[in-house]
Design a protein around this motif. Structure first.
Motif, short mmCIF file in Angstrom:
data_model
loop_
_atom_site.label_atom_id
_atom_site.label_comp_id
_atom_site.label_asym_id
_atom_site.label_seq_id
_atom_site.Cartn_x
_atom_site.Cartn_y
_atom_site.Cartn_z
N GLN A 193 32.67 36.55 41.08
CA GLN A 193 32.63 35.25 41.74
C GLN A 193 31.78 34.28 40.94
OE1 GLN A 193 31.17 36.22 45.65
NE2 GLN A 193 33.06 37.27 46.25
N ASN A 194 30.68 34.78 40.40
CA ASN A 194 29.80 33.94 39.60
C ASN A 194 30.45 33.57 38.28
OD1 ASN A 194 27.21 33.78 37.58
ND2 ASN A 194 26.76 32.99 39.62
N LEU A 195 31.19 34.51 37.72
CA LEU A 195 31.89 34.27 36.46
C LEU A 195 32.94 33.19 36.61
CD1 LEU A 195 32.53 35.32 33.48
CD2 LEU A 195 34.27 36.73 34.58
N THR A 196 33.61 33.16 37.76
CA THR A 196 34.76 32.27 37.97
C THR A 196 34.39 31.05 38.80
OG1 THR A 196 35.42 33.60 39.89
CG2 THR A 196 36.43 34.14 37.77
N LYS A 197 33.16 30.57 38.67
CA LYS A 197 32.77 29.35 39.36
C LYS A 197 33.68 28.20 38.96
CE LYS A 197 27.80 29.97 40.19
NZ LYS A 197 26.45 29.51 39.79
N PRO A 198 33.88 27.22 39.86
CA PRO A 198 34.70 26.06 39.49
C PRO A 198 34.15 25.39 38.23
CG PRO A 198 34.24 26.06 41.85
CD PRO A 198 33.42 27.17 41.25
N GLY A 199 35.07 25.01 37.37
CA GLY A 199 34.65 24.35 36.14
C GLY A 199 34.52 25.27 34.95
N THR A 200 34.61 26.59 35.17
CA THR A 200 34.48 27.52 34.05
C THR A 200 35.80 27.72 33.32
OG1 THR A 200 34.95 29.45 35.46
CG2 THR A 200 32.64 28.78 35.24
N GLY A 201 36.90 27.34 33.94
CA GLY A 201 38.20 27.51 33.32
C GLY A 201 38.75 28.92 33.43
N ILE A 202 38.05 29.80 34.14
CA ILE A 202 38.48 31.18 34.29
C ILE A 202 39.23 31.33 35.61
CG2 ILE A 202 37.70 33.57 34.55
CD1 ILE A 202 35.41 32.94 32.72
N SER A 203 40.42 31.90 35.55
CA SER A 203 41.23 32.01 36.76
C SER A 203 41.83 33.41 36.85
CB SER A 203 42.32 30.93 36.74
OG SER A 203 43.04 30.92 37.96
N GLY A 261 46.73 41.48 53.26
CA GLY A 261 45.63 40.53 53.13
C GLY A 261 45.45 40.09 51.69
N PRO A 262 44.31 39.47 51.36
CA PRO A 262 44.07 38.99 50.00
C PRO A 262 44.05 40.14 48.98
CG PRO A 262 42.51 38.05 51.56
CD PRO A 262 43.24 39.13 52.29
N TYR A 263 44.63 39.87 47.83
CA TYR A 263 44.64 40.87 46.77
C TYR A 263 43.29 41.00 46.08
CZ TYR A 263 49.77 40.69 46.98
OH TYR A 263 51.06 40.75 47.39
N LEU A 264 42.48 39.94 46.15
CA LEU A 264 41.29 39.81 45.33
C LEU A 264 40.37 41.02 45.42
CD1 LEU A 264 40.48 37.52 43.44
CD2 LEU A 264 39.04 36.61 45.26
N TYR A 265 40.05 41.60 44.25
CA TYR A 265 39.08 42.68 44.06
C TYR A 265 39.55 44.05 44.56
CZ TYR A 265 36.27 38.46 43.69
OH TYR A 265 35.81 37.20 43.37
N VAL A 271 43.66 48.88 37.83
CA VAL A 271 43.02 47.58 37.64
C VAL A 271 42.40 47.11 38.95
CG1 VAL A 271 44.56 46.84 35.78
CG2 VAL A 271 45.16 46.32 38.16
N MET A 272 41.40 46.26 38.81
CA MET A 272 40.87 45.55 39.96
C MET A 272 41.58 44.20 40.02
SD MET A 272 36.90 44.44 40.83
CE MET A 272 36.33 46.16 40.85
N TYR A 273 42.26 43.97 41.13
CA TYR A 273 42.99 42.72 41.26
C TYR A 273 42.04 41.53 41.10
CZ TYR A 273 47.56 44.22 43.16
OH TYR A 273 48.82 44.72 43.34
N HIS A 274 42.48 40.56 40.29
CA HIS A 274 41.74 39.30 40.21
C HIS A 274 42.75 38.18 40.06
CE1 HIS A 274 39.17 36.11 38.46
NE2 HIS A 274 38.31 36.59 39.34
N GLN A 275 43.31 37.79 41.20
CA GLN A 275 44.32 36.74 41.24
C GLN A 275 43.89 35.70 42.28
OE1 GLN A 275 46.88 36.87 39.10
NE2 GLN A 275 46.38 38.92 38.36
N PRO A 276 42.88 34.88 41.97
CA PRO A 276 42.38 33.92 42.96
C PRO A 276 43.42 32.94 43.47
CG PRO A 276 40.89 34.10 41.08
CD PRO A 276 42.13 34.83 40.71
N THR A 277 44.45 32.66 42.66
CA THR A 277 45.45 31.67 43.07
C THR A 277 46.61 32.29 43.85
OG1 THR A 277 46.69 31.88 41.00
CG2 THR A 277 44.90 30.29 41.04
N ALA A 278 46.63 33.62 43.96
CA ALA A 278 47.74 34.29 44.65
C ALA A 278 47.60 34.16 46.16
CB ALA A 278 47.80 35.75 44.24
N ASN A 279 48.73 34.01 46.83
CA ASN A 279 48.73 33.98 48.29
C ASN A 279 48.49 35.40 48.83
OD1 ASN A 279 49.33 31.20 48.48
ND2 ASN A 279 51.52 31.63 48.14
N PRO A 280 47.83 35.52 49.99
CA PRO A 280 47.61 36.85 50.57
C PRO A 280 48.92 37.59 50.81
CG PRO A 280 46.28 35.19 51.68
CD PRO A 280 47.23 34.45 50.80
N GLY A 281 48.93 38.89 50.57
CA GLY A 281 50.11 39.69 50.83
C GLY A 281 50.08 40.27 52.23
#
Length: 273
Positions: free
Chosen positions: A85-95, A159-163, A146-156
């Motif tokens: 979450q800290n790595l992908t703060k807004p403005g970092t360009g990481i998605s 629920g959310p795929y994230l992490y 893998v650990m899911y990291h798809q912040p822009t994906a809609n919940p399945g």
């Protein structure tokens, strides 16, 4: 139990409100100065062509003295989530971009109910903690996790795929997370250490180690050496000329004359007629 508490505390220190002094950066090693937490490094690649397979990620971690991430419990999972979450703060360009962890299986295409039990940690950890997404693992030809990291994906449906975790083909290209032994005082001369402190606390809680600082400085300094030498030569030449001119100048005393006047009376010769 004490390890769970320390990991939860680490997550709070890392991402608690107003606590973090240094943002987690891709490619940096993050350590906690208490000898209890392992160190971690998150490797995120913007370019899809730079991402790596499971085996490549595993070798990359081991080449630096670490292992591909194993997770002992939910507290450690939450700590990694906080770091992401800290790595992908807004403005970092990481998605979007999943991360390899060290869970995998060596079986050949099992689809039976026993398949989830075949997964093991590549570093030999005996941890039975799992954080599968709904209907995962799907097994078949997908053997690495893998650990899911798809912040822009809609919940399945689950629920959310994230992490959450998903098994994938081992030759797929993803980011990865490394894990290292606890480390308080980095000894490598090419590392720069940052400390973050909790407000009101004099103890050093988090160490963020950024590798390769001195080599980077060397790459910057070396190309400038010819320019520095040119400036030095020009400066020396200028100083020499100024010194030479100052020595060539002579000052005359006001009481002295630069003209020579004879003291003897000059007799004028007359003309005889």
């Amino acid at each position: 139990m004490s390890r769970v508490v320390s990991l939860l505390l680490g997550a709070a220190l890392l991402c608690g409100h107003g606590v973090l002094c240094r943002r987690v950066v891709s490619g940096q090693k993050v350590c906690f100065a208490d000898l209890k937490h392992p160190c971690y490094k998150i490797a995120y690649f913007h370019e899809l062509s730079s991402r790596v397979s499971f085996q490549e990620a595993r070798l990359a971690c081991e080449s630096e003295g670490g292992v591909l991430l194993s997770l002992e419990n939910e507290a450690e999972q939450k700590l990694i989530e906080s770091m992401l979450q800290n790595l992908t703060k807004p403005g970092t360009g990481i998605s979007d971009g999943d991360f390899w962890i060290g869970l995998w299986r060596n079986g050949e295409g099992q689809t039976s109910g026993a398949c989830p039990d075949l997964y093991q940690w590549s570093d030999g950890s005996a941890s039975q903690y799992r954080n599968w997404y709904t209907d995962e693992p799907s097994c078949g030809s997908e053997k690495c996790v893998v650990m899911y990291h798809q912040p822009t994906a809609n919940p399945g449906l689950g629920g959310p795929y994230l992490y959450q975790w998903n098994d994938d083909r081992c030759n797929m290209k993803h980011n990865y997370i490394c894990k290292y032994e606890p480390e308080i005082n980095p000894t490598s001369p090419v590392e720069k250490t940052y400390f973050t402190n909790q407000p009101g606390d004099t103890h050093q809680n988090v160490v963020v180690t950024e590798a390769g600082i001195i080599p980077n400085l060397i790459y910057v300094v070396i190309p400038t050496i010819p320019l520095l030498l040119l400036i030095l030569v020009a400066f020396g030449t200028c100083c020499f000329q100024m010194l030479h001119k100052s020595k060539g100048r002579t000052k005359t005393s006001p009481t002295q004359s630069t003209l020579w006047i004879s003291k003897s009376t000059r007799k004028e010769s007359g003309m005889e007629v």
